[in-house]
Design a protein around this motif. Structure first.
Motif, mmCIF file in Angstrom:
data_model
loop_
_atom_site.group_PDB
_atom_site.id
_atom_site.type_symbol
_atom_site.label_atom_id
_atom_site.label_comp_id
_atom_site.label_asym_id
_atom_site.label_seq_id
_atom_site.Cartn_x
_atom_site.Cartn_y
_atom_site.Cartn_z
ATOM 1 N N PRO A 60 0.813 -1.222 0.000
ATOM 2 C CA PRO A 60 0.000 0.000 0.000
ATOM 3 C C PRO A 60 0.841 1.264 0.000
ATOM 4 N N PHE A 61 2.023 1.211 0.640
ATOM 5 C CA PHE A 61 2.888 2.387 0.698
ATOM 6 C C PHE A 61 3.422 2.740 -0.686
ATOM 7 N N ILE A 62 3.985 1.748 -1.387
ATOM 8 C CA ILE A 62 4.579 2.001 -2.702
ATOM 9 C C ILE A 62 3.515 2.431 -3.707
ATOM 10 N N VAL A 63 2.377 1.750 -3.699
ATOM 11 C CA VAL A 63 1.308 2.073 -4.648
ATOM 12 C C VAL A 63 0.781 3.482 -4.418
ATOM 13 N N SER A 64 0.586 3.869 -3.148
ATOM 14 C CA SER A 64 0.051 5.204 -2.860
ATOM 15 C C SER A 64 1.048 6.297 -3.218
ATOM 16 N N ILE A 65 2.339 6.080 -2.914
ATOM 17 C CA ILE A 65 3.360 7.075 -3.260
ATOM 18 C C ILE A 65 3.453 7.242 -4.773
ATOM 19 N N LEU A 66 3.454 6.128 -5.511
ATOM 20 C CA LEU A 66 3.529 6.188 -6.975
ATOM 21 C C LEU A 66 2.318 6.917 -7.537
ATOM 22 N N SER A 67 1.140 6.631 -7.012
ATOM 23 C CA SER A 67 -0.084 7.272 -7.492
ATOM 24 C C SER A 67 -0.045 8.781 -7.249
ATOM 25 N N ILE A 68 0.400 9.187 -6.070
ATOM 26 C CA ILE A 68 0.470 10.625 -5.737
ATOM 27 C C ILE A 68 1.442 11.340 -6.661
ATOM 28 N N MET A 69 2.622 10.758 -6.883
ATOM 29 C CA MET A 69 3.627 11.389 -7.742
ATOM 30 C C MET A 69 3.118 11.530 -9.175
ATOM 31 N N LEU A 70 2.475 10.487 -9.704
ATOM 32 C CA LEU A 70 1.954 10.546 -11.067
ATOM 33 C C LEU A 70 0.836 11.582 -11.190
ATOM 34 N N LYS A 71 0.001 11.703 -10.172
ATOM 35 C CA LYS A 71 -1.082 12.687 -10.205
ATOM 36 C C LYS A 71 -0.550 14.110 -10.157
ATOM 37 N N ILE A 72 0.514 14.333 -9.382
ATOM 38 C CA ILE A 72 1.132 15.666 -9.343
ATOM 39 C C ILE A 72 1.697 16.028 -10.714
ATOM 40 N N MET A 73 2.384 15.072 -11.341
ATOM 41 C CA MET A 73 2.943 15.321 -12.676
ATOM 42 C C MET A 73 1.827 15.579 -13.684
ATOM 43 N N LEU A 74 0.734 14.840 -13.591
ATOM 44 C CA LEU A 74 -0.398 15.039 -14.494
ATOM 45 C C LEU A 74 -1.019 16.419 -14.287
ATOM 46 N N PHE A 75 -1.173 16.815 -13.041
ATOM 47 C CA PHE A 75 -1.762 18.120 -12.735
ATOM 48 C C PHE A 75 -0.919 19.260 -13.298
ATOM 49 N N ILE A 76 0.406 19.160 -13.141
ATOM 50 C CA ILE A 76 1.299 20.196 -13.680
ATOM 51 C C ILE A 76 1.188 20.259 -15.201
ATOM 52 N N ALA A 77 1.129 19.091 -15.849
ATOM 53 C CA ALA A 77 1.014 19.062 -17.313
ATOM 54 C C ALA A 77 -0.303 19.668 -17.775
ATOM 55 N N VAL A 78 -1.411 19.371 -17.076
ATOM 56 C CA VAL A 78 -2.722 19.908 -17.458
ATOM 57 C C VAL A 78 -2.757 21.422 -17.289
ATOM 58 N N VAL A 79 -2.185 21.910 -16.204
ATOM 59 C CA VAL A 79 -2.154 23.364 -15.977
ATOM 60 C C VAL A 79 -1.347 24.045 -17.068
ATOM 61 N N GLY A 80 -0.229 23.426 -17.477
ATOM 62 C CA GLY A 80 0.573 24.000 -18.561
ATOM 63 C C GLY A 80 -0.171 24.013 -19.880
ATOM 64 N N MET A 81 -1.015 23.027 -20.128
ATOM 65 C CA MET A 81 -1.785 22.990 -21.376
ATOM 66 C C MET A 81 -2.803 24.125 -21.445
ATOM 67 N N ILE A 82 -3.317 24.536 -20.309
ATOM 68 C CA ILE A 82 -4.297 25.641 -20.293
ATOM 69 C C ILE A 82 -3.637 26.960 -20.639
#
Length: 273
Positions: A60-82
């Motif tokens: 659960p630790f590794i999966v949650s950390i990986l998910s959080i990091m990927l979501k942060i990267m996705l959020f930054i990319a989406v904001v840049g697209m706007i």
């Protein structure tokens, strides 16, 4: 004049809408697809860890950390697209992160402690642990806390910060344990007879191990008793059964063999003047 200004503003709004609508639509689509991909990746990582029989406390630790990091990267990319300027956005995000980090310093310390525990594994789920003044079986290792279940079925929540830096005793790392006991007899009692009773109880108990061999010896000539040090090796799961058995049975066997278990006494002399 007012109508002309209104028309100009409406034209500007329409132009902006035509300009940003495709970007916004593309950003929304990217966000939805990205979240779906991240969810699929998290599930895939979990299945791979299950197949490789990785420690269940790490999953659960590794999966949650990986998910959080990927979501942060996705959020930054989406904001840049706007069209948001990423340099200023990252600066604001960094300042906010610093402020939040200072406010949650204790929480971050517990998070770091959880990472240390999961990496170095001083204990695992199912271990009998004594730490921070508590004794219990490890039920769950979370990011910020470790949950123990006490021997009388109480839930104990210990922050990982202090747990990762403090002393602890893990009773489950070794398959066997030594049961240390002390039994006293009176000075008028037969030492060899008492030692024979203790020897017989240990030799005939099915859960006392033959190797390493048990040990019985006079350890102290105390104020009111001659004390025997009794050391017996058992499987870790049988510790308390053997300990309590010996406390009760030694008393019964000493009584049968007229061996006294002394208690503190005081002689009082009265002088009449």
């Amino acid at each position: 004049m007012d109508l002309n200004k209104m028309f100009e503003k409406s034209d500007q709004l329409w132009t902006m809408a035509l300009e940003y609508a495709p970007k916004l639509l593309l950003a929304i689509i990217t966000l939805i697809i990205g979240l779906w991909i991240i969810k699929a990746i998290s599930k895939g990582i979990g299945k791979i860890m299950d197949k490789n029989e990785l420690d269940p406390t790490l999953k659960p630790f590794i999966v949650s950390i990986l998910s959080i990091m990927l979501k942060i990267m996705l959020f930054i990319a989406v904001v840049g697209m706007i069209g948001v300027q990423m340099t200023s956005f990252i600066a604001i995000l960094g300042a906010a992160g610093l402020a939040i980090g200072m406010a949650l310093s204790g929480t971050l310390q517990n998070f770091a402690g959880g990472v240390i525990i999961l990496i170095f594994k001083p204990f695992k789920v199912g271990d009998l642990l004594e730490a921070q003044g508590y004794l219990g079986v490890v039920k769950e290792i979370q990011l910020f806390n470790t949950i123990l279940l006490s021997l009388d079925n109480k839930t104990i929540i210990i922050p990982n910060g202090g747990l990762s830096t403090g002393s602890m005793i893990n009773y489950s790392t070794q398959p066997t344990r030594r049961v240390d006991m002390t039994f006293g007899i009176g000075y008028s009692d037969d030492i060899d007879k008492a030692k024979g009773v203790l020897e017989g109880l240990l030799a005939n108990h099915p859960k006392v191990l033959k190797d390493p061999a048990h040990f019985i010896a006079v350890s102290e000539l105390a104020d009111s008793s001659v004390n025997f040090a009794v050391r017996a090796w058992v499987n870790a799961a049988d510790y308390w059964e053997v300990f309590f058995y010996m406390q009760e049975t030694v008393k019964k066997e000493f009584d049968k063999n007229d061996i006294g278990i002394p208690f503190p006494q005081r002689d009082i002399h009265v002088y009449n003047h």
